[in-house]
Design an enzyme around this catalytic site. Structure first.
Site, short mmCIF file in Angstrom:
data_model
loop_
_atom_site.label_atom_id
_atom_site.label_comp_id
_atom_site.label_asym_id
_atom_site.label_seq_id
_atom_site.Cartn_x
_atom_site.Cartn_y
_atom_site.Cartn_z
N ASP A 126 -1.01 -7.75 -5.55
CA ASP A 126 -1.87 -8.17 -5.95
C ASP A 126 -3.33 -6.72 -6.69
O ASP A 126 -2.01 -5.68 -6.74
CB ASP A 126 -2.81 -9.13 -5.43
CG ASP A 126 -3.67 -8.15 -3.77
OD1 ASP A 126 -3.62 -6.93 -4.07
OD2 ASP A 126 -4.10 -8.53 -2.78
N SER A 161 -8.67 -3.16 5.14
CA SER A 161 -7.52 -4.62 4.25
C SER A 161 -5.82 -4.22 3.99
O SER A 161 -5.53 -4.68 4.32
CB SER A 161 -7.98 -5.24 2.55
OG SER A 161 -7.24 -4.28 1.64
N HIS A 173 -3.27 -4.44 -3.52
CA HIS A 173 -2.13 -4.09 -2.34
C HIS A 173 -0.83 -4.02 -2.67
O HIS A 173 -0.69 -5.03 -3.30
CB HIS A 173 -2.77 -5.00 -1.15
CG HIS A 173 -4.08 -4.99 -0.74
ND1 HIS A 173 -4.98 -6.00 -1.13
CD2 HIS A 173 -4.85 -4.67 -0.07
CE1 HIS A 173 -6.15 -5.96 -1.00
NE2 HIS A 173 -5.99 -5.11 0.08
#
Length: 378
Positions: free
Chosen positions: A343, A57, A346
């Site tokens: 977040d 991600s 990340h």
């Protein structure tokens, strides 16, 4: 239908032929390349013909969007600072590979799920998938994801289509000049070893698990080499004990040293893997991005870099804004450029751009034995 397929084959064959001629002769044949917005050397021809990206991600740009998966970021406020809005990037804007692509003189690399023809593959493909790991079992708590082994298979499918049009020798010559960016391993800890519903922690001690990952990683990188990759950029994992998700698990609000120590053997093993592969794979060249060192430097010197919020996410819920990650249409912090974390897991775009620049032209304290700019010129 047959005529359309023939037209597509002719178009793609022409694109691949251009790629090969560009590599062999160093000519641009009059093609106008996209402008480079964040590089000091704007509007120059690309330093490499293409970049192929594998990871999780941290660098996914939309491959999970249509999967039955909980690991998605194709909604606001993700992409709030990205031109065009949310794409599936787990950031408010750019990822690190977006910045690296532009510094190389390339356009932003499309996700595999959207790159359906030769025009879209021309500068490379991003195969990264949120929740993916080196191990196939990693990330199953998110249901849909594309593990590294499957990402390599997806690249092989792309390569089959290229080879059928151009021929194996020409493809091999072209691929030898491309950058292969790989950033894996974080989820093998966050969404495997550290998860109570996974058996791995009971099966392996930290060193044994790191050795298992290194064994698999060696096989996977060797397979990419056998498929034609020669120039590798390997991104290490960061200080996982300092992310908001881990910080939220205690009242102290400080980095978890046990988690940082847990992942240290993998970082050490990855460097050893690179050294061994460089010796055993003729013609291969590896650059290692020491994300752990970058994060250490950033946290220790955050004020000098313009960051004032180091221990909570810009968007999220609960302690350190890390207990529940950024929800659809949640209002994020207004001064995102001052936050290290976007977040629960990340970095913000500001950090991604900073790290991308460090990887591209930084010193050996951050990337070695060569930075990406040096690797591209070899």
């Amino acid at each position: 239908m047959g005529q359309d397929n023939n037209n597509n084959k002719v178009k793609f064959s022409g694109i691949c032929l251009f790629l090969f001629l560009f590599l062999v002769n160093g000519q641009d044949f009059g093609f106008a390349f996209p402008p480079v917005s964040s590089s000091d050397d704007a509007k120059r021809p690309p330093m490499v013909p293409a970049m192929f990206i594998f990871g999780d991600s941290l660098i996914d740009n939309g491959n999970n969007n249509n999967l039955p998966s909980f690991a998605k970021a194709n909604y606001f406020p993700y992409g709030i600072d990205f031109n065009g809005g949310p794409t599936g990037r787990f950031s408010n804007g750019y990822t690190m590979v977006d910045e690296i692509a532009e510094l190389l003189g390339l356009p932003l690399i499309p996700p595999y799920t959207e790159a359906t023809n030769g025009d879209q593959w021309r500068y490379g493909v991003n195969y990264a998938s949120a929740a993916a790991g080196i191990l196939d079992i990693t990330g199953r708590n998110f249901v849909g994801r594309i593990p590294f082994n499957q990402q390599i298979q997806n690249f092989e499918s792309t390569l089959d289509q290229i080879t059928s049009n151009l021929g194996a020798p020409d493809v091999a010559q072209a691929l030898s000049r491309c950058i292969f960016f790989v950033g894996m391993g974080s989820n093998d800890y966050l969404n495997n070893y550290l998860m109570p519903n996974y058996p791995t922690r009971g099966q392996y001690n930290p060193q044994q698990f790191a050795d298992l990952l290194a064994q698999q990683y060696t096989q996977q990188l060797t397979k990419l080499y056998n498929l034609g990759a020669r120039k590798f950029v390997i991104a290490g994992i960061g200080l996982m004990g300092c992310i908001p998700s881990i910080l939220a698990q205690s009242d102290s609000g400080v980095c978890s040293e046990p988690v940082n120590q847990l992942t240290l053997p993998f970082s050490q093993n990855t460097k050893a893997v690179i050294n061994n592969l460089t010796i055993n794979l003729p013609g291969s060249k590896f650059s290692y991005i020491d994300i752990r060192s970058m994060f250490t430097d950033l946290l220790n010197n955050h004020d000098s870099y313009g960051f004032s919020v180091v221990n909570r996410g810009c968007c999220g819920i609960g302690r350190n804004r890390g207990q529940i990650t950024c929800l659809p249409f949640q209002m994020p912090c207004p001064e995102r450029e001052k936050y290290i974390f976007w977040d629960a897991f990340h970095p913000t775009e500001a950090v991604n751009i900073m790290f991308g620049k460090n990887a591209f032209n930084g010193g050996k304290n951050f990337v070695y034995p060569f930075n990406i700019q040096e690797l591209a010129r070899l």
